[in-house]
Scaffold this active site. Structure first.
Site, mmCIF file in Angstrom:
data_model
loop_
_atom_site.group_PDB
_atom_site.id
_atom_site.type_symbol
_atom_site.label_atom_id
_atom_site.label_comp_id
_atom_site.label_asym_id
_atom_site.label_seq_id
_atom_site.Cartn_x
_atom_site.Cartn_y
_atom_site.Cartn_z
ATOM 1 N N GLY A 87 -1.845 20.386 10.243
ATOM 2 C CA GLY A 87 -1.401 21.575 9.512
ATOM 3 C C GLY A 87 -1.784 22.862 10.207
ATOM 4 C CG HIS A 104 1.651 22.292 14.933
ATOM 5 N ND1 HIS A 104 0.865 23.403 14.693
ATOM 6 C CD2 HIS A 104 0.787 21.254 15.084
ATOM 7 C CE1 HIS A 104 -0.406 23.047 14.680
ATOM 8 N NE2 HIS A 104 -0.490 21.757 14.928
HETATM 9 P P1 AMP Z 1 -3.049 19.237 15.541
HETATM 10 O O1 AMP Z 1 -2.487 19.863 14.299
HETATM 11 O O2 AMP Z 1 -3.965 20.128 16.303
HETATM 12 O O3 AMP Z 1 -3.597 17.859 15.298
HETATM 13 O O4 AMP Z 1 -1.802 19.024 16.516
HETATM 14 C C1 AMP Z 1 -0.684 18.282 16.112
HETATM 15 C C2 AMP Z 1 0.183 18.040 17.321
HETATM 16 O O5 AMP Z 1 0.614 19.294 17.848
HETATM 17 C C3 AMP Z 1 -0.542 17.309 18.465
HETATM 18 O O6 AMP Z 1 0.303 16.348 19.031
HETATM 19 C C4 AMP Z 1 -0.864 18.429 19.409
HETATM 20 O O7 AMP Z 1 -0.970 17.989 20.751
HETATM 21 C C5 AMP Z 1 0.355 19.330 19.238
HETATM 22 N N1 AMP Z 1 0.045 20.692 19.694
HETATM 23 C C6 AMP Z 1 -1.005 21.472 19.317
HETATM 24 N N2 AMP Z 1 -0.995 22.641 19.996
HETATM 25 C C7 AMP Z 1 0.079 22.597 20.824
HETATM 26 C C8 AMP Z 1 0.627 23.487 21.783
HETATM 27 N N3 AMP Z 1 0.063 24.662 22.050
HETATM 28 N N4 AMP Z 1 1.735 23.102 22.457
HETATM 29 C C9 AMP Z 1 2.313 21.896 22.209
HETATM 30 N N5 AMP Z 1 1.843 21.011 21.297
HETATM 31 C C10 AMP Z 1 0.743 21.351 20.619
#
Ligand code: AMP
Length: 287
Positions: free
Chosen positions: A31, A37
């Site tokens: 989230g 995301h």
């Molecule tokens: P998180 O909410 O941090 O668990 O991230 C959810 C998904 O979004 C994961 O697969 C992350 O690698 C991806 N994600 C987070 N930050 C970025 C970003 N800056 N660029 C691309 N994907 C991202």
């Protein structure tokens, strides 16, 4: 867009969609959505008949003293952002339903979970692999989308899926960055304006090491020493957890650019103020 909170309901919906022949895409998140995301959701939207995202701040991947309690949450905004990108379903399970009182089963991807981020977050990847496996079991998607921002996580999850014969494809998506290069992260919210300005040093150092390699420097230890010196001079960098060069497929450490090397992962974790930030780039080596 439909909000699903119940695990059983989620299973039923997925089962029905699969029986109708829908190709299902899944974007697991914690989230507090940002453009990173959304880039995953957009790609899923393009490639799949139905797009599910999950929002779950997973307690088992946070260590003692880490930011589980204060991890940023804004469900109202998340729903709006996900909806605007054409998400069909948001799965938001309750922690008590995900982890029973006497939960005892964890997935550990040996070795890979203990290096890099695993050095100072010893149980982190065990928690990540466990929750992703559980989500895959509940929400039987055809393809799941992950960001390269969390490169080590991606390698570990691919290994888990392969080792455990999971019937799902893992797709990786490029890191989305701010205009100055800082990788988007929910944790950037913790940075003060001054810390935010200085946080870009992480990306700059990754690019600097890429430039050195492209200029023909073969000794990666030498590049690392120069980077650590530069980071050490910035008073906002309180700690460099690691700055590593690794094989992007195996995560084996590399100390030299040897003949035949095509790609090198440069990855780092630093503490800016009290915030831990990670980033990486894959350096393509010209023949
Ligand atoms: P998180 O909410 O941090 O668990 O991230 C959810 C998904 O979004 C994961 O697969 C992350 O690698 C991806 N994600 C987070 N930050 C970025 C970003 N800056 N660029 C691309 N994907 C991202």
């Amino acid at each position: 867009m439909e909000i699903i909170r119940d695990i059983g309901v989620c299973r039923e919906i997925v089962e029905k969609l699969r029986s109708e022949g829908c190709f299902i895409g899944f974007v697991p998140t914690m989230g507090f959505l940002h453009e990173g995301h959304l880039s995953l959701i957009r790609r899923a939207r393009k490639e799949c008949d139905r797009v599910f995202i999950s929002i779950f701040v997973n307690p088992t991947q946070f260590g003692p003293g880490e930011d589980f309690k204060k991890y940023p949450r804004d469900l109202k905004k998340d729903k709006k952002m996900a909806g605007a990108e054409g998400t069909d379903y948001i799965f938001i399970p309750e922690a008590s339903a995900v982890y029973g009182r006497d939960h005892k089963t964890f997935i550990e991807v040996k070795d890979l979970g203990k290096i890099m981020c695993g050095r100072d977050r010893p149980d982190h990847f065990r928690g990540v692999a466990t929750i992703v496996c559980k989500l895959f079991n509940i929400l039987k998607a055809h393809r799941a989308y992950f960001g390269e921002k969390d490169f080590q996580k991606l390698v570990i999850l691919k290994k888990m899926a392969r080792d455990l014969d999971m019937d799902i494809e893992l797709a990786s998506c490029p890191t989305v960055r701010e205009a100055d290069g800082l990788a988007l992260s929910s944790r950037n919210k913790y940075l003060s304006p001054e810390e935010r300005k200085n946080a870009v040093i992480l990306y700059n150092c990754l690019k600097l090491s890429e430039q050195s390699v492209k200029n023909g420097e073969k000794d990666l230890q030498k590049i690392k020493a120069a980077v650590l010196e530069k980071m050490g001079k910035n008073k906002y960098i309180k700690k460099v957890h690691y700055f590593d060069f690794r094989d992007p497929l195996t995560l084996n450490e590399k100390s030299r650019v040897s003949a035949g090397t095509k790609k090198i992962l440069a990855a780092s974790a630093v503490q800016v103020g009290s915030t831990r930030l990670i980033d990486n780039i894959v350096i393509n080596i010209k023949e």
